[in-house]
Design an enzyme around this catalytic site. Structure first.
Site, mmCIF file in Angstrom:
data_model
loop_
_atom_site.group_PDB
_atom_site.id
_atom_site.type_symbol
_atom_site.label_atom_id
_atom_site.label_comp_id
_atom_site.label_asym_id
_atom_site.label_seq_id
_atom_site.Cartn_x
_atom_site.Cartn_y
_atom_site.Cartn_z
ATOM 1 N N ARG A 54 16.883 19.502 -24.525
ATOM 2 C CA ARG A 54 17.682 20.724 -24.655
ATOM 3 C C ARG A 54 17.307 21.568 -25.876
ATOM 4 N NH1 ARG A 54 19.880 17.448 -21.573
ATOM 5 N NH2 ARG A 54 19.048 15.987 -23.097
ATOM 6 N N THR A 55 17.241 20.945 -27.030
ATOM 7 C CA THR A 55 17.076 21.739 -28.246
ATOM 8 C C THR A 55 15.719 22.444 -28.249
ATOM 9 O OG1 THR A 55 18.436 20.089 -29.340
ATOM 10 C CG2 THR A 55 17.346 21.683 -30.753
ATOM 11 N N LYS A 83 -1.679 11.841 -39.937
ATOM 12 C CA LYS A 83 -2.660 11.504 -41.001
ATOM 13 C C LYS A 83 -1.969 11.368 -42.342
ATOM 14 C CE LYS A 83 -5.756 14.657 -38.635
ATOM 15 N NZ LYS A 83 -6.229 16.043 -38.767
ATOM 16 N N ARG A 104 12.979 19.237 -35.970
ATOM 17 C CA ARG A 104 13.772 18.018 -35.736
ATOM 18 C C ARG A 104 13.010 16.862 -36.360
ATOM 19 N NH1 ARG A 104 16.536 15.980 -30.253
ATOM 20 N NH2 ARG A 104 17.968 17.589 -30.962
ATOM 21 N N HIS A 132 23.421 18.460 -36.960
ATOM 22 C CA HIS A 132 22.748 19.165 -35.854
ATOM 23 C C HIS A 132 23.427 20.537 -35.755
ATOM 24 C CE1 HIS A 132 20.602 20.040 -32.298
ATOM 25 N NE2 HIS A 132 20.779 18.934 -31.611
HETATM 26 N N1 CP Z 1 21.826 17.945 -27.508
HETATM 27 C C1 CP Z 1 20.576 17.654 -27.882
HETATM 28 O O1 CP Z 1 20.223 17.702 -29.070
HETATM 29 O O2 CP Z 1 19.749 17.303 -26.849
HETATM 30 P P1 CP Z 1 18.195 16.990 -26.996
HETATM 31 O O3 CP Z 1 18.077 15.718 -27.811
HETATM 32 O O4 CP Z 1 17.682 16.855 -25.602
HETATM 33 O O5 CP Z 1 17.576 18.131 -27.749
#
Ligand code: CP
Length: 307
Positions: A54-55, A83, A104, A132
């Protein structure tokens, strides 16, 4: 003024700044064609050191739908991180090519470190079990859009409240809006971290209760935010087997809920929401995933300062 800023923590923006993002999200939802070229010539870099559906996809879709373009990696082994390159050096390099970056990372604080060395805005797309913030924007836009307000809700958070970064960000954000109460539903092994309880809930005098059984509180909730109970976090298999079924939301449990309660989930789900709930109009988690793209379109536009 959001132009040029980073988004690392849920509290980085004021409530007024968050409102700016929600207002713009709504304008984009209402008239997407008016925004189809506002990022022409701009480049988004997606730096994903951890898996995501999703993100990452919603950020990429967001930038493409604004007319911009995307570069990046979804697997750190395909970058020079493999590396031994530091996050600081990576972001300095990415800043030579892109206008804005999304990161991320499995390590708490990595996007913060990146922001300290970056010449372009850095957005935290999830750092370990910490925060998040763009899921938080997604969740608040969803609540605002479906429930019509961000205030005076009884919010149940269920599952892994200890390591669930989406839960931490949501509690921080919703604590800023008047009249919200929290019902924390988890096994004792996965209760909310003390720092969230003390620094956010207790400090701000926010009403909160902690329970272990979802059935005991179902009828009191306006919003139920489900999360995955993570098998890998349990100390032993016996405890996991004992507790996992407590958190499978099914049609029977939904019978006890208010008619206008909504069920949210950041996804991915494993088995904590039974598929029959997908057909219940109160199950809003796929709508939530869609709101995430609009929130991220607005965020990108604001941080780039495009009109
Ligand atoms: N909600 C969320 O962060 O989903 P993903 O891990 O698929 O990005």
């Amino acid at each position: 003024m959001l132009k040029g800023r980073h988004l690392i923590d849920s509290m980085d923006f004021t409530k007024d700044e968050m409102k700016e993002i929600f207002d713009l999200s709504r304008d984009i939802i209402d008239k997407p064609e008016a925004f189809a070229h506002i990022c022409d010539g701009k480049l988004l870099a997606t730096l994903f050191y951890e898996p995501s559906t999703r993100t990452r996809f919603s950020f990429e879709a967001a930038m493409l739908r604004l007319g911009g373009q995307v570069i990046g990696f979804s697997e750190p082994n395909s970058s020079s991180a493999s590396k031994g390159e530091s996050v600081a050096d990576t972001i300095r390099t990415v800043g030579c090519y892109a206008d804005i970056a999304v990161m991320r990372h499995p390590k708490e604080g990595a996007p913060k470190v990146a922001s300290m060395y970056s010449s372009i805005p850095v957005i935290n797309a999830g750092d370990g079990g910490h925060q998040h913030p763009t899921q938080m924007l997604t969740d608040l836009l969803t609540i605002q859009s479906i429930k019509g307000k961000l205030t005076n809700h009884t919010i149940g958070l269920c599952g892994d409240l200890k390591f669930g970064r989406t839960v931490h960000s949501l509690i921080k954000a919703m604590s800023r809006y008047e009249g919200n109460k929290f019902v924390l539903i988890s096994p004792k092994e996965l209760r909310i971290p003390e720092y969230i309880k003390n620094e956010i809930l207790v400090k701000n005098n926010i009403e909160v209760i902690e329970v272990e059984r979802i059935e005991d509180v179902m009828e009191t909730l306006d919003i139920l935010y489900m999360t995955r109970v993570q098998r890998e976090r349990f100390f032993n298999e016996e405890d996991y087997i004992r507790l996992k079924d407590s958190y499978i939301l099914d049609g029977e449990k939904m019978k006890k809920a208010k008619k206008d309660m909504i069920v949210l989930h950041p996804l991915p789900r494993v088995n904590e929401i039974s598929y029959e709930v997908d057909n219940d109009p109160r199950g809003c988690y796929f709508a939530q995933a869609k709101y995430g793209m609009f929130a991220r379109m607005a965020l990108i536009a604001k941080l780039l300062g495009v009109k």
